[in-house]
Design a protein around this motif. Structure first.
Motif, PDB file in Angstrom:
ATOM      1  N   TYR A  20       0.807  -1.224   0.000  1.00  9.22           N
ATOM      2  CA  TYR A  20       0.000   0.000   0.000  1.00  9.22           C
ATOM      3  C   TYR A  20       0.840   1.274   0.000  1.00  9.22           C
ATOM      4  O   TYR A  20       0.297   2.372  -0.070  1.00  9.22           O
ATOM      5  CB  TYR A  20      -0.939   0.003   1.211  1.00  9.22           C
ATOM      6  CG  TYR A  20      -2.112  -0.939   1.054  1.00  9.22           C
ATOM      7  CD1 TYR A  20      -3.283  -0.516   0.426  1.00  9.22           C
ATOM      8  CD2 TYR A  20      -2.050  -2.245   1.533  1.00  9.22           C
ATOM      9  CE1 TYR A  20      -4.361  -1.370   0.281  1.00  9.22           C
ATOM     10  CE2 TYR A  20      -3.121  -3.114   1.387  1.00  9.22           C
ATOM     11  CZ  TYR A  20      -4.276  -2.671   0.767  1.00  9.22           C
ATOM     12  OH  TYR A  20      -5.348  -3.529   0.626  1.00  9.22           O
ATOM     13  N   ASP A 320      -9.566  -2.681   2.896  1.00  6.26           N
ATOM     14  CA  ASP A 320      -8.880  -1.797   1.960  1.00  6.26           C
ATOM     15  C   ASP A 320      -9.199  -0.330   2.253  1.00  6.26           C
ATOM     16  O   ASP A 320      -8.306   0.522   2.236  1.00  6.26           O
ATOM     17  CB  ASP A 320      -9.288  -2.149   0.525  1.00  6.26           C
ATOM     18  CG  ASP A 320      -8.492  -1.363  -0.513  1.00  6.26           C
ATOM     19  OD1 ASP A 320      -7.332  -1.742  -0.763  1.00  6.26           O
ATOM     20  OD2 ASP A 320      -9.031  -0.381  -1.062  1.00  6.26           O
ATOM     21  N   ARG A 324      -6.103   2.298   3.776  1.00  8.51           N
ATOM     22  CA  ARG A 324      -5.693   3.493   3.020  1.00  8.51           C
ATOM     23  C   ARG A 324      -5.787   4.754   3.869  1.00  8.51           C
ATOM     24  O   ARG A 324      -5.287   5.806   3.473  1.00  8.51           O
ATOM     25  CB  ARG A 324      -6.528   3.623   1.748  1.00  8.51           C
ATOM     26  CG  ARG A 324      -6.257   2.499   0.746  1.00  8.51           C
ATOM     27  CD  ARG A 324      -7.016   2.661  -0.552  1.00  8.51           C
ATOM     28  NE  ARG A 324      -6.840   1.485  -1.413  1.00  8.51           N
ATOM     29  CZ  ARG A 324      -5.770   1.267  -2.181  1.00  8.51           C
ATOM     30  NH1 ARG A 324      -4.785   2.165  -2.205  1.00  8.51           N
ATOM     31  NH2 ARG A 324      -5.683   0.186  -2.925  1.00  8.51           N
TER      32      ARG A 324
END
Length: 367
Positions: A20, A320, A324
Motif C-alpha cells: 500500500y 482496503d 488506506r
C-alpha cells in the motif's frame, strides 16, 4: 485439515508498507490486539538500569520470575513453567502429549492445528454457531467428547469471536474429559482483558485437575510481543517434569526475565489498562449496536467481532478502505467457519477508535 487462506497478520506491517506504500510508522494496528497503552511506564523507566544482567546466564529455574507469576495469578509456584512466548509452550505441550486426534473450537487461532499436524495428529473442529452469537453450548459440546480424542484445545476468551467459557462450565468440560482420558489445553492470551467479574480464568482449576494446562503470555496485555515471554500452569507434576526435559535451558533471556518481574508487579498499569479497555469496549459496542449496517457480538476481551450486513460491502473492501487511511483491521474471511462478511478489530485509544468508527461509518453508509 482445514485450509487457511493467506492474510495480513497484525504483525505484517512490512507487507502492508510494501503493497500500500504506507509507512508502517503511520499505521495504527487494530489487528494485533495489543494493549494501546504500550509497555508499562515502570518497565520503560527501570529496565535499562538492569542492562548488566546480560553479562550473566539467567537463573536456570527462573525462581524470581516464577514467584512474580505466582503473586500475579495466584497459581502455585511449583505448578508454573516459563517459556519463550506462549507459542513455544504450545509447541512443547503438543510434542509432549503427541495427540493422534485433537478437538478444537472453530473459528480460532490457526497455530494449534499447525502444531498438531506437525506431530502427525488429526484435528477435528467443533463449530461455534453464529445464531448462538458464537457462544458455546456446553451440554452439546460435552456430548461430542469421547475416548478417541486425546487433546482438547480451548482459546478462552476465544480469538476471533471474543466469547468465553466460565469457570463453572469449564469444570463440566474437564470432568467429561477426565472420564475419557483427554488432556485439555486452555490458551488464556486474552483473559486479562476480560471483565473482572467474569470468572473466566482456569488457573484456579489447575489445583484440582491433572488433565489441564493453562497458557498465557505478555504479548497482548503487556504490549511486549518482542520480549517473547510466556508461562504455563498445570497441576500435573509428571507433565511438568516431561516438558522440562524436552525444553532447552535459558529460553528466556536475562532482560526478559527481569522485565516480567517488573510488569507483573505494576498494579497501576494493570488497573489503567483494564479501565481503558472496559470503557472503550462498552462505548464501541453500544455505538455499533445502533448501526443498521452491522451486527456486533458481545465481547469478553479487547476486540470486537463484527458482521457486515450490507450485501454490497465485503470484509476485503472494508479492510482496503481502512488501511488506506492508516487503520489496519482484520479481515476475518481467513478464519475457518467465517466468510467475507466478518471483520475484527481491537480497542485502541479513544481518539484512534473514533477515527476507525468514522472510516467504518463512511464505507458502510452510516454517515
Amino acid at each position: 485439515m482445514l485450509k487457511h487462506k493467506d492474510h495480513f497478520h497484525g504483525s505484517d506491517l512490512e507487507k502492508i508498507e510494501e503493497i500500500y506504500h504506507i509507512k508502517k510508522e503511520d499505521i495504527t494496528s487494530f489487528s494485533a490486539n495489543v494493549n494501546p497503552l504500550g509497555i508499562s511506564p515502570l518497565l520503560r523507566d527501570t529496565l535499562s538500569t538492569h542492562i548488566d544482567a546480560i553479562t550473566n546466564y539467567p537463573d536456570r529455574d527462573y525462581t524470581k520470575l516464577r514467584k512474580s507469576i505466582c503473586d500475579y495469578t495466584g497459581a502455585q509456584f511449583e505448578n508454573i513453567i516459563v517459556g519463550n512466548g506462549s507459542t513455544e509452550l504450545i509447541s512443547l505441550f503438543i510434542q509432549t502429549t503427541n495427540p493422534k486426534k485433537a478437538l478444537i473450537l472453530g473459528p480460532t487461532y490457526s497455530e494449534y492445528e499447525r502444531e498438531i499436524a506437525l506431530k502427525g495428529g488429526q484435528t477435528l473442529y467443533y463449530p461455534l454457531l453464529e445464531e448462538d452469537n458464537f457462544q458455546i453450548n456446553i451440554s452439546d459440546f460435552c456430548s461430542h467428547l469421547n475416548d478417541s480424542i486425546d487433546l482438547l484445545v480451548l482459546c478462552n476468551p476465544n480469538n476471533p469471536t471474543s466469547t468465553a467459557i466460565t469457570r463453572k462450565d469449564m469444570r463440566k468440560i474437564l470432568d467429561t474429559c477426565l472420564q475419557y482420558g483427554t488432556c485439555v489445553m486452555v490458551d488464556e492470551t486474552y483473559e486479562e482483558f476480560a471483565p473482572l467479574d467474569s470468572k473466566i480464568s482456569s488457573i484456579p482449576l489447575t489445583n484440582n485437575y491433572n488433565n489441564l494446562i493453562v497458557l498465557r503470555g505478555i504479548s497482548k496485555f503487556f504490549a511486549a510481543p518482542g520480549l517473547r515471554l510466556g508461562y504455563a500452569v498445570t497441576g500435573n507434576p509428571d507433565l511438568l517434569k516431561y516438558i522440562n526435559t524436552k525444553k532447552n535451558p535459558w529460553t528466556i533471556n536475562s532482560l526478559a526475565e527481569i522485565a516480567g518481574c517488573i510488569m507483573f508487579s505494576d498494579k497501576e498499569y494493570i488497573d489503567k489498562t483494564r479501565a481503558l479497555i472496559s470503557g472503550e469496549r462498552e462505548r464501541l459496542f453500544n455505538t455499533l449496536s445502533s448501526w443498521k449496517s452491522v451486527k456486533v457480538y458481545p465481547s469478553c476481551s479487547n476486540f470486537l467481532l463484527i458482521k457486515i450486513l450490507k450485501e454490497d460491502v465485503t470484509s476485503e473492501q472494508v479492510f482496503d478502505y481502512c488501511i488506506r487511511r492508516g487503520l489496519m483491521i482484520r479481515d476475518c474471511s481467513t478464519f475457518p467457519f467465517l466468510d467475507n462478511s466478518f471483520i475484527r478489530f481491537c480497542m485502541m485509544s479513544p481518539e484512534k477508535n473514533n477515527e476507525l468508527l468514522q472510516a467504518l461509518s463512511e464505507i458502510l453508509g452510516e454517515v
